[in-house]
Design a protein around this motif. Structure first.
Motif, PDB file in Angstrom:
ATOM      1  N   GLY A 101      32.629  -5.678  46.068  1.00 29.07           N
ATOM      2  CA  GLY A 101      32.206  -5.027  47.324  1.00 29.07           C
ATOM      3  C   GLY A 101      32.349  -3.517  47.240  1.00 29.07           C
ATOM      4  O   GLY A 101      32.996  -2.978  46.343  1.00 29.07           O
ATOM      5  N   GLY A 103      33.444  -1.677  49.924  1.00 29.00           N
ATOM      6  CA  GLY A 103      34.535  -1.241  50.787  1.00 29.00           C
ATOM      7  C   GLY A 103      34.186  -0.014  51.616  1.00 29.00           C
ATOM      8  O   GLY A 103      34.999   0.889  51.762  1.00 29.00           O
ATOM      9  N   GLN A 180      28.276  -8.879  39.265  1.00 28.33           N
ATOM     10  CA  GLN A 180      27.393  -9.578  40.193  1.00 28.33           C
ATOM     11  C   GLN A 180      26.017  -8.901  40.264  1.00 28.33           C
ATOM     12  O   GLN A 180      25.836  -7.802  39.742  1.00 28.33           O
ATOM     13  N   PRO A 204      25.453  -4.242  45.917  1.00 28.79           N
ATOM     14  CA  PRO A 204      25.873  -5.595  45.552  1.00 28.79           C
ATOM     15  C   PRO A 204      25.379  -6.601  46.597  1.00 28.79           C
ATOM     16  O   PRO A 204      25.378  -6.312  47.791  1.00 28.79           O
ATOM     17  N   GLY A 206      26.402  -9.285  48.015  1.00 25.34           N
ATOM     18  CA  GLY A 206      27.316 -10.168  48.742  1.00 25.34           C
ATOM     19  C   GLY A 206      28.171 -10.978  47.787  1.00 25.34           C
ATOM     20  O   GLY A 206      27.915 -10.991  46.579  1.00 25.34           O
TER      21      GLY A 206
HETATM   22  P1  UTP Z   1      33.859  -7.377  52.664  1.00 24.79           P
HETATM   23  O1  UTP Z   1      33.150  -8.315  53.556  1.00 24.79           O
HETATM   24  O2  UTP Z   1      35.084  -6.734  53.201  1.00 24.79           O
HETATM   25  O3  UTP Z   1      32.812  -6.292  52.149  1.00 24.79           O
HETATM   26  O4  UTP Z   1      34.210  -8.156  51.332  1.00 24.79           O
HETATM   27  P2  UTP Z   1      33.003  -4.925  51.359  1.00 24.79           P
HETATM   28  O5  UTP Z   1      31.662  -4.566  50.833  1.00 24.79           O
HETATM   29  O6  UTP Z   1      34.085  -5.011  50.324  1.00 24.79           O
HETATM   30  O7  UTP Z   1      33.513  -3.900  52.464  1.00 24.79           O
HETATM   31  P3  UTP Z   1      32.747  -3.113  53.636  1.00 24.79           P
HETATM   32  O8  UTP Z   1      32.204  -4.182  54.554  1.00 24.79           O
HETATM   33  O9  UTP Z   1      31.672  -2.287  52.991  1.00 24.79           O
HETATM   34  O10 UTP Z   1      33.824  -2.302  54.259  1.00 24.79           O
HETATM   35  C1  UTP Z   1      35.080  -9.251  51.260  1.00 24.79           C
HETATM   36  C2  UTP Z   1      35.378  -9.514  49.792  1.00 24.79           C
HETATM   37  O11 UTP Z   1      34.194  -9.826  49.079  1.00 24.79           O
HETATM   38  C3  UTP Z   1      34.009  -8.919  48.003  1.00 24.79           C
HETATM   39  C4  UTP Z   1      34.816  -7.691  48.373  1.00 24.79           C
HETATM   40  O12 UTP Z   1      35.135  -6.944  47.211  1.00 24.79           O
HETATM   41  C5  UTP Z   1      36.002  -8.315  49.071  1.00 24.79           C
HETATM   42  O13 UTP Z   1      36.930  -8.824  48.137  1.00 24.79           O
HETATM   43  N1  UTP Z   1      32.571  -8.632  47.855  1.00 24.79           N
HETATM   44  C6  UTP Z   1      31.842  -8.210  48.914  1.00 24.79           C
HETATM   45  C7  UTP Z   1      32.020  -8.767  46.627  1.00 24.79           C
HETATM   46  O14 UTP Z   1      32.690  -9.136  45.630  1.00 24.79           O
HETATM   47  N2  UTP Z   1      30.687  -8.483  46.494  1.00 24.79           N
HETATM   48  C8  UTP Z   1      29.914  -8.067  47.517  1.00 24.79           C
HETATM   49  O15 UTP Z   1      28.706  -7.819  47.324  1.00 24.79           O
HETATM   50  C9  UTP Z   1      30.515  -7.927  48.772  1.00 24.79           C
END
Ligand code: UTP
Length: 410
Positions: A101, A103, A180, A204, A206
Motif C-alpha cells: 500500500g 499509506g 503486486q 498498487p 489493492g
Molecule cells: P490500507 O487500506 O490502509 O491502504 O491497506 P494503504 O494504501 O496502505 O493506505 P492509505 O489508504 O493510502 O492511507 C491495508 C493493508 O493492505 C496493504 C497495505 O500495505 C496495508 O498493509 N495494501 C494496500 C497492499 O499491500 N496493497 C495495496 O494495493 C493496498
C-alpha cells in the motif's frame, strides 16, 4: 509488441486517446515504454466506473455470525495452543505481509513499515512485526516462512531497508518478496491520468491480488514443496499484530473451517469497521457504510450486538482452498484518492484533495469465496494498534499509547 496503430485502436475504444497526445515528442525509448504500458493496462477495469455494469458489488442477504469469544478461547487454551504449535512445528504455516500500500493517510514518503514509532530509541513498524513473529518462532523452535508483498513503487526501499537492518534478526533464508500489480488511476470523468508525457499514472491495485501475485512470482511451488497448509495474511500497519498466532491457528483447525479471521468486539454500534458475518449463508464482510441502522443496532437476546465482530486484516487461509478459488474474480472497488499527475499544461501537480479514482480489489472479499470462516475474537488492547493516520484515531499517537500499555519501551 503493441504497435502505434494497435494502441490507437484500443484507446479509441475506451475513450483514452489523450494518452498518445505527446507521442510525437517522445524519444524512441519513451515511445516504446508508453506502448508497453498501454499493452499492460487492464482496460476492462474502466467498465467498473459504470455503476450499472459494476454488478459484482451488489450485496446479498446478511445474517450475523458468532465468534469464538475470548472466554471460549481461554477455556480451550491448552488444546488450541497444542494444535497450533504442532502445525507450526510441522512446517504447515507461512505468513504473508501485505506491504504494497501507499499509506497516503499517514503521509510518510517511504514504505509504511519503515516508519519509526520509537520515541527515545528507533523502533520501526517492520521491527515491531518481526519481533511479534519471533516470539512465535522462538516458542515453536521452528521458522515460519515470511512472504512480503510490495509494489513497484516501494519494493526497492523495502528490500534495502530490511537488508540494512539485517531483517531485525529474522533468518533471511525464510523471507521472500513479491511485487503486486498496478492499476491505472483516472479522473472523475474516467480519463486515465498521465504522470508525464510518456508515463501513465498507476498505483498498487489493492491487497486482494496477493495470492495471484504470489503465484505469478513462482512462490506457490515453494509453498507446496515446503508442505505449507495454512497462510496467515496480515496488514503492515498494526504494530501489535500477532502473526502465526498458534492459538488462532489451533482454533481454526479445530473448528474445521476453511478459513479464519481475527476480530475485535465493536466498541459501539456505529464504529467504522467491517463486520464478519454471513451473506447468502457464506462468510462475508459487511462494511459499516453498507449496514442499515437496524443492522447496526440489532441485538441478540443477551443484549449484545448481533453484528459485533469487526475485522482487523488478519486472516488464516488454507492453501488448498486458495488454489481452488484462484482465478475467481473479486469485486473491484473504486476509491477516491488524491492523484498527483501532469496537468493539461504539461506541469506536474499534487492535488490537495481527492481528484480521481483508483481501482482496488480487497483481501476481505476473498472471505466470501470460502464456505466457512471462523471469527476469532481477540483482546483489542493487546493485539490491535493500527497506524493509519499521523494524528487522532488509529494514529501514531494512539499506537504509541497501546505499545506502552503492552510493556514495549519506546
Ligand atoms: P490500507 O487500506 O490502509 O491502504 O491497506 P494503504 O494504501 O496502505 O493506505 P492509505 O489508504 O493510502 O492511507 C491495508 C493493508 O493492505 C496493504 C497495505 O500495505 C496495508 O498493509 N495494501 C494496500 C497492499 O499491500 N496493497 C495495496 O494495493 C493496498
Amino acid at each position: 509488441m503493441l504497435t502505434y496503430n494497435d494502441a490507437e485502436k484500443i484507446l479509441a475504444e475506451y475513450g483514452q486517446e489523450h494518452i498518445l497526445k505527446y507521442f510525437g515528442e517522445l524519444t524512441k525509448t519513451e515511445q516504446r515504454s508508453l506502448l508497453d504500458q498501454i499493452e499492460n493496462i487492464d482496460f476492462s477495469l474502466l467498465d467498473n466506473l459504470d455503476k450499472e455494469k459494476n454488478s459484482n458489488l451488489k450485496r446479498g442477504v446478511f445474517k450475523p455470525l458468532d465468534a469464538v469469544t475470548t472466554e471460549d478461547i481461554a477455556s480451550n487454551r491448552e488444546d488450541y495452543l497444542k494444535v497450533g504449535l504442532d502445525a507450526i512445528k510441522n512446517g504447515k504455516t507461512a505468513a504473508v505481509l501485505l506491504a504494497g500500500g501507499q499509506g497516503t493517510r499517514l503521509g510518510f514518503d517511504k514504505p509504511k513499515g519503515m516508519f519509526n514509532v520509537g520515541v527515545n530509541r528507533e523502533l520501526y513498524i517492520f521491527e515491531c512485526l518481526i519481533n511479534n513473529l519471533k516470539k512465535v518462532t522462538d516458542m515453536a523452535g521452528t521458522m515460519v516462512p515470511l512472504y512480503i508483498m510490495t509494489s513497484e513503487i516501494n519494493n526497492r526501499d523495502t528490500v534495502d531497508f530490511l537488508e540494512e537492518h539485517n531483517y531485525f534478526g529474522y533468518d533471511k533464508e525464510f523471507v521472500r518478496f513479491f511485487i503486486q500489480d498496478m492499476a491505472p488511476a483516472v479522473d472523475f470523468n474516467g480519463k486515465i491520468y498521465m504522470e508525464s508525457k510518456s508515463k501513465i499514472c498507476s498505483s498498487p491495485n489493492g491487497n486482494g491480488g496477493w495470492f495471484s501475485s504470489l503465484v505469478r512470482a513462482g512462490l506457490l511451488d515453494e509453498i507446496k514443496e515446503k508442505g505449507v497448509e495454512w497462510i496467515n495474511v496480515f496488514a503492515v500497519d498494526n504494530v501489535l499484530q500477532q502473526i502465526a498466532d498458534p492459538m488462532f491457528i489451533g482454533a481454526v483447525i479445530r473448528s474445521g473451517c476453511e478459513s479464519g479471521g481475527k476480530v475485535v468486539s465493536k466498541a459501539a454500534p456505529e464504529e467504522k469497521v467491517g463486520v464478519l458475518c454471513l451473506e447468502d449463508d457464506k462468510p462475508s464482510i459487511v462494511e459499516y457504510y453498507e449496514m442499515t441502522p437496524d443492522m447496526l443496532n440489532l441485538r441478540k437476546e443477551n443484549g449484545q450486538l448481533a453484528y459485533k465482530y469487526g475485522v482487523i486484516l488478519n486472516y488464516l487461509f488454507s492453501v488448498e482452498k486458495l488454489m481452488n478459488i484462484y482465478g475467481n474474480d473479486l469485486p473491484v472497488h473504486i476509491v477516491e484518492k488524491k492523484i498527483p499527475h501532469m496537468d493539461e499544461n504539461g506541469r506536474f501537480v499534487t492535488p490537495e484533495k481527492p481528484n480521481g479514482h483508483k481501482f482496488e480489489t480487497l483481501v476481505l472479499d476473498m472471505v466470501h469465496q470460502h464456505d466457512s470462516c471462523l471469527p476469532y475474537e481477540m483482546v483489542r488492547n493487546k493485539e490491535f494498534a493500527p497506524i493509519k493516520n499521523a494524528k487522532g484515531v488509529d494514529s501514531v499517537e494512539s499506537a504509541r499509547e497501546l505499545l506502552k500499555e503492552n510493556g514495549i519501551e519506546l
